[in-house]
Design a protein around this motif. Structure first.
Motif, PDB file in Angstrom:
ATOM      1  N   ALA A  10      -6.377 -15.014  95.850  1.00 36.51           N
ATOM      2  CA  ALA A  10      -6.409 -13.902  94.893  1.00 36.51           C
ATOM      3  C   ALA A  10      -5.008 -13.509  94.461  1.00 36.51           C
ATOM      4  CB  ALA A  10      -7.133 -12.712  95.508  1.00 36.51           C
ATOM      5  N   ILE A  11      -4.063 -13.538  95.398  1.00 36.31           N
ATOM      6  CA  ILE A  11      -2.671 -13.193  95.052  1.00 36.31           C
ATOM      7  C   ILE A  11      -2.105 -14.190  94.044  1.00 36.31           C
ATOM      8  CG2 ILE A  11      -0.321 -13.033  95.960  1.00 36.31           C
ATOM      9  CD1 ILE A  11      -1.556 -11.986  98.588  1.00 36.31           C
ATOM     10  N   VAL A  12      -2.351 -15.486  94.277  1.00 37.87           N
ATOM     11  CA  VAL A  12      -1.855 -16.507  93.336  1.00 37.87           C
ATOM     12  C   VAL A  12      -2.467 -16.293  91.951  1.00 37.87           C
ATOM     13  CG1 VAL A  12      -1.707 -18.975  92.845  1.00 37.87           C
ATOM     14  CG2 VAL A  12      -1.506 -18.169  95.202  1.00 37.87           C
ATOM     15  N   CYS A  13      -3.713 -15.816  91.917  1.00 33.93           N
ATOM     16  CA  CYS A  13      -4.407 -15.589  90.644  1.00 33.93           C
ATOM     17  C   CYS A  13      -4.082 -14.214  90.036  1.00 33.93           C
ATOM     18  CB  CYS A  13      -5.914 -15.724  90.842  1.00 33.93           C
ATOM     19  SG  CYS A  13      -6.429 -17.401  91.278  1.00 33.93           S
ATOM     20  N   GLN A  14      -3.057 -13.546  90.592  1.00 29.73           N
ATOM     21  CA  GLN A  14      -2.561 -12.282  90.042  1.00 29.73           C
ATOM     22  C   GLN A  14      -3.561 -11.135  90.157  1.00 29.73           C
ATOM     23  OE1 GLN A  14       0.877 -12.467  88.828  1.00 29.73           O
ATOM     24  NE2 GLN A  14       0.518 -14.345  89.943  1.00 29.73           N
ATOM     25  N   CYS A  15      -4.295 -11.086  91.260  1.00 30.44           N
ATOM     26  CA  CYS A  15      -5.217  -9.980  91.528  1.00 30.44           C
ATOM     27  C   CYS A  15      -4.541  -8.939  92.417  1.00 30.44           C
ATOM     28  CB  CYS A  15      -6.475 -10.467  92.247  1.00 30.44           C
ATOM     29  SG  CYS A  15      -7.415 -11.729  91.373  1.00 30.44           S
ATOM     30  N   TYR A  16      -4.849  -7.685  92.187  1.00 27.32           N
ATOM     31  CA  TYR A  16      -4.469  -6.617  93.111  1.00 27.32           C
ATOM     32  C   TYR A  16      -5.475  -6.647  94.256  1.00 27.32           C
ATOM     33  CZ  TYR A  16      -3.485  -1.922  94.900  1.00 27.32           C
ATOM     34  OH  TYR A  16      -3.143  -0.855  95.700  1.00 27.32           O
ATOM     35  N   VAL A  17      -5.010  -6.447  95.495  1.00 26.27           N
ATOM     36  CA  VAL A  17      -5.880  -6.602  96.666  1.00 26.27           C
ATOM     37  C   VAL A  17      -6.105  -5.280  97.384  1.00 26.27           C
ATOM     38  CG1 VAL A  17      -6.150  -7.727  98.916  1.00 26.27           C
ATOM     39  CG2 VAL A  17      -5.185  -9.014  96.985  1.00 26.27           C
ATOM     40  N   VAL A  18      -7.380  -5.021  97.677  1.00 24.39           N
ATOM     41  CA  VAL A  18      -7.778  -3.927  98.565  1.00 24.39           C
ATOM     42  C   VAL A  18      -8.474  -4.575  99.761  1.00 24.39           C
ATOM     43  CG1 VAL A  18      -9.214  -1.871  98.869  1.00 24.39           C
ATOM     44  CG2 VAL A  18      -8.071  -2.285  96.671  1.00 24.39           C
ATOM     45  N   THR A  19      -7.948  -4.331 100.955  1.00 26.74           N
ATOM     46  CA  THR A  19      -8.525  -4.952 102.146  1.00 26.74           C
ATOM     47  C   THR A  19      -8.353  -4.046 103.356  1.00 26.74           C
ATOM     48  OG1 THR A  19      -8.637  -7.012 103.428  1.00 26.74           O
ATOM     49  CG2 THR A  19      -6.442  -6.210 102.850  1.00 26.74           C
ATOM     50  N   THR A  20      -8.970  -4.440 104.450  1.00 22.35           N
ATOM     51  CA  THR A  20      -8.902  -3.654 105.676  1.00 22.35           C
ATOM     52  C   THR A  20      -7.772  -4.140 106.580  1.00 22.35           C
ATOM     53  OG1 THR A  20     -10.645  -5.117 106.476  1.00 22.35           O
ATOM     54  CG2 THR A  20     -11.309  -2.922 105.774  1.00 22.35           C
ATOM     55  N   GLU A  21      -7.441  -3.309 107.538  1.00 22.27           N
ATOM     56  CA  GLU A  21      -6.329  -3.590 108.435  1.00 22.27           C
ATOM     57  C   GLU A  21      -6.764  -4.562 109.524  1.00 22.27           C
ATOM     58  OE1 GLU A  21      -2.690  -0.771 109.848  1.00 22.27           O
ATOM     59  OE2 GLU A  21      -4.705  -0.085 110.288  1.00 22.27           O
ATOM     60  N   LYS A  22      -7.158  -5.753 109.101  1.00 26.10           N
ATOM     61  CA  LYS A  22      -7.613  -6.792 110.012  1.00 26.10           C
ATOM     62  C   LYS A  22      -6.829  -8.070 109.747  1.00 26.10           C
ATOM     63  CE  LYS A  22     -10.815  -4.327 111.975  1.00 26.10           C
ATOM     64  NZ  LYS A  22     -10.703  -3.945 113.389  1.00 26.10           N
ATOM     65  N   GLY A  23      -6.734  -8.901 110.782  1.00 19.31           N
ATOM     66  CA  GLY A  23      -6.062 -10.182 110.611  1.00 19.31           C
ATOM     67  C   GLY A  23      -4.624 -10.011 110.160  1.00 19.31           C
ATOM     68  N   GLY A  24      -4.227 -10.774 109.155  1.00 16.80           N
ATOM     69  CA  GLY A  24      -2.839 -10.755 108.702  1.00 16.80           C
ATOM     70  C   GLY A  24      -2.573  -9.812 107.549  1.00 16.80           C
ATOM     71  N   ALA A  25      -3.413  -8.798 107.369  1.00 16.59           N
ATOM     72  CA  ALA A  25      -3.271  -7.912 106.206  1.00 16.59           C
ATOM     73  C   ALA A  25      -1.900  -7.243 106.152  1.00 16.59           C
ATOM     74  CB  ALA A  25      -4.370  -6.857 106.204  1.00 16.59           C
ATOM     75  N   ARG A  26      -1.443  -6.706 107.272  1.00 10.19           N
ATOM     76  CA  ARG A  26      -0.153  -6.008 107.282  1.00 10.19           C
ATOM     77  C   ARG A  26       1.028  -6.961 107.162  1.00 10.19           C
ATOM     78  NH1 ARG A  26       0.019  -1.376 105.091  1.00 10.19           N
ATOM     79  NH2 ARG A  26      -1.330   0.189 106.018  1.00 10.19           N
ATOM     80  N   GLU A  27       0.824  -8.225 107.488  1.00  9.76           N
ATOM     81  CA  GLU A  27       1.885  -9.201 107.273  1.00  9.76           C
ATOM     82  C   GLU A  27       1.990  -9.557 105.793  1.00  9.76           C
ATOM     83  OE1 GLU A  27       1.707 -12.355 110.634  1.00  9.76           O
ATOM     84  OE2 GLU A  27      -0.071 -11.097 110.852  1.00  9.76           O
ATOM     85  N   THR A  28       0.855  -9.612 105.135  1.00 11.35           N
ATOM     86  CA  THR A  28       0.838  -9.941 103.704  1.00 11.35           C
ATOM     87  C   THR A  28       1.260  -8.753 102.852  1.00 11.35           C
ATOM     88  OG1 THR A  28      -1.099 -11.291 104.256  1.00 11.35           O
ATOM     89  CG2 THR A  28      -0.567 -11.047 101.926  1.00 11.35           C
ATOM     90  N   PHE A  29       0.815  -7.562 103.250  1.00 14.03           N
ATOM     91  CA  PHE A  29       1.113  -6.341 102.497  1.00 14.03           C
ATOM     92  C   PHE A  29       1.829  -5.346 103.421  1.00 14.03           C
ATOM     93  CE2 PHE A  29      -3.065  -8.064 101.178  1.00 14.03           C
ATOM     94  CZ  PHE A  29      -2.702  -8.550  99.930  1.00 14.03           C
ATOM     95  N   PRO A  30       3.148  -5.525 103.621  1.00 21.06           N
ATOM     96  CA  PRO A  30       3.878  -4.688 104.577  1.00 21.06           C
ATOM     97  C   PRO A  30       3.921  -3.212 104.201  1.00 21.06           C
ATOM     98  CG  PRO A  30       5.387  -6.078 103.324  1.00 21.06           C
ATOM     99  CD  PRO A  30       4.022  -6.550 103.007  1.00 21.06           C
ATOM    100  N   THR A  31       3.846  -2.919 102.905  1.00 19.98           N
ATOM    101  CA  THR A  31       3.772  -1.528 102.439  1.00 19.98           C
ATOM    102  C   THR A  31       2.755  -1.444 101.307  1.00 19.98           C
ATOM    103  OG1 THR A  31       5.424  -1.704 100.652  1.00 19.98           O
ATOM    104  CG2 THR A  31       6.263  -1.304 102.890  1.00 19.98           C
TER     105      THR A  31
END
Length: 378
Positions: free
Chosen positions: A301-322
């Motif tokens: 989704a990021i490569v396809c230029q989508c804004y992401v809403v997700t939960t604090e699971k897995g690598g979410a905080r690594e991908t979206f640090p802020t």
């Protein structure tokens, strides 16, 4: 001189999922680096026992198909023994076991140990598997501890696809050796995006100024599909110009179909190319999981230029640090998810900035060139 790799992955293409794509992309990149790769998987879809796919040698073991393909169990019959003999006669330099809690995984770990080949196990989980039943989930948790303990008899080196996976391994008293991030084929996705032969907005009569939300992946309880549908239906009462696409199959496919409307559109299972084309027309990608390792769908989704809403699971905080990179919410409670999606819908400028930042971060950290080089160095 190239090395000979063998990857044991209980699930593999054409069965779709994050682990399947991880195996395929890592194998493809290792081959590009001059190595040979054999994938040993389960024959979930009654296919050929042997074939060559994109330069990858694939063997499919006979299996029982449990939990709608989510848990294949090896059948130790004559077909299994035939493939085992073939594998035993091959000279592998390195064995990779993808995921930890299948009988297939134990077989791969044992196979490497028995044949004195270096083996690593790559974990993709950050919590116990859930089937939405408390009793079965409890039994499943006990089973996971047991099978992990057996696997450790044959494999000492465990890696995770995110720091969350490394933390989860400690639950089983395993100190992870490092992170082999889930990644994405940026060039491959961009080549698909360059072919403009599908327009979902036009096909479903969606105005260009409408906000499109998408979910792609398996329609499973742990992915938060019911919560997403509920939140969307609540938001749609206030925001008429929004649409939700659900692309994928799974045990909640009938549930999703029961909520179908002009604005909520279940697409069923789609090819990878179709998923990419859908994401290209998506404004907000939402993955409200309560169990995740490191989502491939988010990276796509990021490569396809989508804004992401997700939960604090897995690598979410690594991908979206802020919050400047995307929106990470603490859990997938409907009220929290509704508030998060509403905020995203109402702030297009913030979405645009986050999309750019997230894509730059992805290119620097989450590509298969980086991961394959790290694997090759082991």
């Amino acid at each position: 001189m190239g090395r000979s790799y063998c990857i044991f992955s209980a699930q593999y293409l054409p069965h779709m999922g994050g682990v399947e794509r991880y195996t395929y992309n890592l194998a493809k990149k290792l081959i590009e680096m001059g190595n040979s790769v054999t994938v040993v998987t389960s024959n979930l879809l009654d296919q050929a026992e042997y074939e060559k796919m994109d330069g990858i040698t694939v063997y499919r073991m006979p299996c029982m198909n449990l939990l709608d393909g989510r848990y294949p169990v090896l059948k130790m019959n004559s077909k299994f023994r035939k493939i085992h003999r073939i594998l035993k006669n091959k000279k592998f330099d390195f064995v990779i076991v993808n995921t930890r809690f299948y009988i297939h995984s134990i077989y791969g770990q044992w196979f490497a140990h028995k044949n004195h080949v270096r083996v690593i196990t790559i974990d993709h989980g950050s919590s116990h598997l859930s089937v939405g039943n408390p009793v079965l989930d409890f039994i499943g948790g006990i089973y996971e501890h047991l099978i992990t303990k057996i696997g450790r008899l044959f494999c000492e080196d465990y890696y995770g696809v995110s720091s969350a996976c490394i933390s989860w391994l400690k639950h089983f008293h395993i100190e992870g050796k490092g992170i082999l991030y889930n990644s994405v084929d940026v060039e491959g996705i961009e080549s698909i995006l360059n072919v403009k032969d599908k327009n979902y907005r036009m096909l479903y009569g969606i105005p260009e100024d409408a906000v499109v939300i998408a979910f792609t992946g398996r329609l499973l309880p742990e992915k938060g599909v019911p919560q997403l549908i509920s939140a969307f239906e609540t938001i749609q009462k206030k925001h008429q110009n929004i649409y939700l696409f659900l692309a994928g199959d799974g045990i909640l496919e009938k549930y999703a179909a029961g909520h179908k409307s002009d604005h909520l559109i279940p697409l069923g299972r789609r090819s990878f190319e179709d998923v990419v084309k859908l994401l290209a027309e998506t404004d907000i990608f939402c993955l409200p999981s309560f169990s995740e390792g490191f989502s491939t769908s988010i990276l796509e989704a990021i490569v396809c230029q989508c804004y992401v809403v997700t939960t604090e699971k897995g690598g979410a905080r690594e991908t979206f640090p802020t919050d400047a990179y995307g929106m990470v919410i603490p859990n997938n409670e409907v009220a929290i998810l509704t508030k998060a999606l509403t905020k995203a819908i109402e702030n297009p400028n913030e979405r645009a900035k986050a999309v750019r930042l997230a894509f730059e971060r992805l290119k620097q950290n989450y590509t298969w060139d980086i991961v394959a080089e790290k694997v090759n160095s082991l």
